[in-house]
Design an enzyme around this catalytic site. Structure first.
Site, PDB file in Angstrom:
ATOM      1  N   GLU A 274      74.458 188.674  63.469  1.00 30.51           N
ATOM      2  CA  GLU A 274      75.493 189.732  63.575  1.00 30.51           C
ATOM      3  C   GLU A 274      76.103 190.490  65.240  1.00 30.51           C
ATOM      4  O   GLU A 274      75.484 191.388  65.449  1.00 30.51           O
ATOM      5  CB  GLU A 274      74.377 190.666  63.011  1.00 30.51           C
ATOM      6  CG  GLU A 274      73.655 190.983  61.947  1.00 30.51           C
ATOM      7  CD  GLU A 274      72.687 192.076  61.901  1.00 30.51           C
ATOM      8  OE1 GLU A 274      72.042 192.153  62.252  1.00 30.51           O
ATOM      9  OE2 GLU A 274      71.712 191.774  59.943  1.00 30.51           O
ATOM     10  N   PRO A 275      76.966 189.883  65.315  1.00 31.12           N
ATOM     11  CA  PRO A 275      77.541 190.407  66.482  1.00 31.12           C
ATOM     12  C   PRO A 275      78.775 191.746  66.907  1.00 31.12           C
ATOM     13  O   PRO A 275      79.357 191.880  65.974  1.00 31.12           O
ATOM     14  CB  PRO A 275      78.335 189.421  67.041  1.00 31.12           C
ATOM     15  CG  PRO A 275      78.968 188.291  65.765  1.00 31.12           C
ATOM     16  CD  PRO A 275      77.541 188.732  64.833  1.00 31.12           C
ATOM     17  N   ARG A 277      79.090 193.907  70.401  1.00 27.04           N
ATOM     18  CA  ARG A 277      79.436 194.303  71.758  1.00 27.04           C
ATOM     19  C   ARG A 277      80.175 192.731  72.241  1.00 27.04           C
ATOM     20  O   ARG A 277      81.184 192.941  72.821  1.00 27.04           O
ATOM     21  CB  ARG A 277      78.224 194.683  72.147  1.00 27.04           C
ATOM     22  CG  ARG A 277      78.530 194.688  73.993  1.00 27.04           C
ATOM     23  CD  ARG A 277      77.683 195.255  74.908  1.00 27.04           C
ATOM     24  NE  ARG A 277      76.171 195.504  74.302  1.00 27.04           N
ATOM     25  CZ  ARG A 277      76.158 197.186  74.758  1.00 27.04           C
ATOM     26  NH1 ARG A 277      76.285 197.820  74.484  1.00 27.04           N
ATOM     27  NH2 ARG A 277      74.842 197.460  74.096  1.00 27.04           N
ATOM     28  N   TYR A 316      72.907 206.735  78.372  1.00 26.59           N
ATOM     29  CA  TYR A 316      72.218 205.253  79.089  1.00 26.59           C
ATOM     30  C   TYR A 316      72.505 204.785  80.688  1.00 26.59           C
ATOM     31  O   TYR A 316      72.530 203.919  81.279  1.00 26.59           O
ATOM     32  CB  TYR A 316      72.832 204.050  78.468  1.00 26.59           C
ATOM     33  CG  TYR A 316      73.267 203.382  76.716  1.00 26.59           C
ATOM     34  CD1 TYR A 316      71.739 204.358  75.739  1.00 26.59           C
ATOM     35  CD2 TYR A 316      74.449 203.683  76.316  1.00 26.59           C
ATOM     36  CE1 TYR A 316      71.791 204.062  74.793  1.00 26.59           C
ATOM     37  CE2 TYR A 316      74.283 203.470  75.260  1.00 26.59           C
ATOM     38  CZ  TYR A 316      73.211 203.838  74.008  1.00 26.59           C
ATOM     39  OH  TYR A 316      73.779 203.772  72.735  1.00 26.59           O
ATOM     40  N   CYS A 342      81.253 220.794  79.240  1.00 24.59           N
ATOM     41  CA  CYS A 342      80.735 222.156  79.698  1.00 24.59           C
ATOM     42  C   CYS A 342      79.539 221.470  80.002  1.00 24.59           C
ATOM     43  O   CYS A 342      78.292 222.244  79.162  1.00 24.59           O
ATOM     44  CB  CYS A 342      80.584 223.322  79.166  1.00 24.59           C
ATOM     45  SG  CYS A 342      82.399 223.628  78.723  1.00 24.59           S
ATOM     46  N   TYR A 371      80.798 201.045  70.978  1.00 25.61           N
ATOM     47  CA  TYR A 371      79.733 201.597  70.816  1.00 25.61           C
ATOM     48  C   TYR A 371      80.922 202.907  71.693  1.00 25.61           C
ATOM     49  O   TYR A 371      80.253 203.575  72.504  1.00 25.61           O
ATOM     50  CB  TYR A 371      79.124 201.344  71.840  1.00 25.61           C
ATOM     51  CG  TYR A 371      77.907 200.362  71.069  1.00 25.61           C
ATOM     52  CD1 TYR A 371      77.633 200.905  69.307  1.00 25.61           C
ATOM     53  CD2 TYR A 371      78.026 199.034  71.327  1.00 25.61           C
ATOM     54  CE1 TYR A 371      77.020 199.540  68.932  1.00 25.61           C
ATOM     55  CE2 TYR A 371      77.292 198.182  70.821  1.00 25.61           C
ATOM     56  CZ  TYR A 371      76.910 198.176  69.426  1.00 25.61           C
ATOM     57  OH  TYR A 371      76.448 197.491  68.370  1.00 25.61           O
TER      58      TYR A 371
END
Ligand code: LLP
Length: 415
Positions: A274-275, A277, A316, A342, A371
């Site tokens: 399930e690749p 990225r 992250y 803001c 992502y």
């Protein structure tokens, strides 16, 4: 290698200069290279060509239907985690028999939709989910193909938010409980046990955690065999990392060799991967325009893209390379690259040597294909940006910029 290169000081995506796209669709925008997407998909998929396998692209990483469709044409399936992703995958023409459904919180409605769609396999993550699936399947008089997701308690050595294979993470079933749940599943009238699944985390930069988890899973599959439970599919999830900065992740061949070595122990099993990225990450960028610069205690470059367009740096502390779309000899400045949102947490780069920039300059936020758009939002009531797919000398708007009217779509004021 990717297809974002300078020609005469101007960054191109394949054959198209980025300023040309900016002039056509405005900024910010995401641009993807079809050639890079294709090459990356094939690099992973073909690394497993000598064994039975299905490459189920992790739709969450980049879910535009044009991109899912491209992978479908290359023989790919999809790993989905919601009814919405199932709708996207089917709209993109992905074969339901190549769709696997993961996630800890699938609702009964979502289970029903996927069951009726005839997907390949449900990666079930709890006993209660299994019981719900049995009920839903019985009501439809259908049989649900199932794998149980194992939590192998392996440290993927990645960011805590994207680590999924530790015992303390919410994902999967502890190995100690799994055998008993398989026995229950086997006895259920509308459940067919097909596989075992596992996904330990994302942006892994060594093969060791993959090896540790596949070995645990295979030992478990052998144990199931002695209990009379035959496993046809072994789903090892995604997670292979990419280079954002200095990382040196394993090559697809190295990753594949490690998995195949372990798989030799269970002949007859079809591998599912399930690749996400590793296929799309370096195939997409976010292009943004400089609005203002200011200096005081610090230097700030204020651009028209913010954390709502690319959440990874804020969420992250993720690193994304920043490059001038048109190279100049103005040199570099240490600055924060910030957006219009803001919040102080709204930044794309912090204390980074950045190209000295002026109002109107275009900057490319690199490695934003995974992502990036898929995690974007309308926060601060900002319309989501367009997505553009480049193919050779042509480009296609595969998602239009949202309008202000889109922002209030579905809202109403009570009388
Ligand atoms: N399979 C499952 C069950 C997953 O949960 C994931 C990712 C994948 C496959 C694909 O993993 P990949 O090959 O892309 O590493 N938003 C974070 C990443 C979250 C990953 C969630 N699950 C980020 O921007 O780094």
């Amino acid at each position: 290698m990717n297809h974002f290169e300078y020609r005469e000081q101007t960054m191109h995506c394949e054959g198209v200069p980025l300023p040309l796209i900016a002039a056509a669709v405005g900024t910010p925008f995401y641009a993807y290279s079809a050639a890079t997407l294709t090459r990356h998909f094939q690099a992973i998929d073909q690394a497993f060509n000598d064994i039975p396998h299905v490459t189920c692209f992790a739709a969450k990483s980049c879910s535009n239907i044009a991109i899912l469709n491209l992978f479908g044409h290359l023989g790919g399936g999809a790993d989905i985690v919601s009814g919405g992703e199932l709708f996207r995958a089917l709209s993109a023409g992905i074969d339901p028999k190549k769709i696997v459904y993961s996630g800890v919180g699938k609702s009964p409605e979502e289970l029903r939709y996927a069951l009726k769609s005839g997907i390949l396999m449900f990666n079930v993550e709890s006993l209660q989910e299994l019981a719900t699936l049995q009920q839903v399947a019985a009501a439809l008089d259908l049989v649900a193909p199932v794998a149980l997701r194992i939590n192998p308690d392996v440290d993927p050595k990645t960011h805590a938010y994207i680590s999924t294979g530790l015992a303390k993470n919410k994902f999967g079933l502890p190995l100690e409980q799994a055998a008993a749940i398989y026995a229950e599943a086997q006895a259920m009238s509308h459940i067919e046990v097909m596989g075992v699944s596992c996904h330990i985390g994302s942006q892994l930069t060594t093969v060791a955690p993959f090896v540790e988890s596949i070995n645990k899973v295979i030992a478990f599959v052998k144990r199931l065999a002695t209990d009379g439970i035959t496993i046809k599919y072994l789903d090892m999830g995604g997670g292979l990392g990419i280079c954002y900065d200095q990382e040196e992740p394993p090559l697809p061949a190295e990753y594949a060799a490690a998995l195949k070595k372990a798989l030799a122990g269970v002949p007859g099993c079809t591998l599912i991967i399930e690749p996400g990225r590793v296929i799309v990450g370096n195939a997409g960028i976010l292009v943004t325009k400089v609005l203002y610069t200011k200096s005081g205690a610090k230097q700030f470059i204020i651009v028209d893209a913010g954390m709502n367009d690319l959440a990874r740096p804020s969420l992250y502390g993720a690193y994304h390379g920043i490059q001038a779309v048109v190279q100049s000899d103005r040199g570099e400045v240490v600055a924060d690259l910030v957006g219009p949102i803001c919040e102080t947490g709204d930044f794309l780069a912090k204390e980074r040597a950045l190209p000295v920039s002026e109002t109107g300059d275009l900057l490319a936020v690199m490695s934003a294909g995974a992502y990036g758009f898929s995690m974007s939002s309308n926060y601060n009531s900002r319309p989501r940006v367009p997505e553009v797919l480049v193919r050779g000398d042509e480009f296609f708007v595969i998602r239009k910029r949202e309008t202000f009217a889109d922002l209030i779509h579905g809202e109403s004021i009570p009388e």
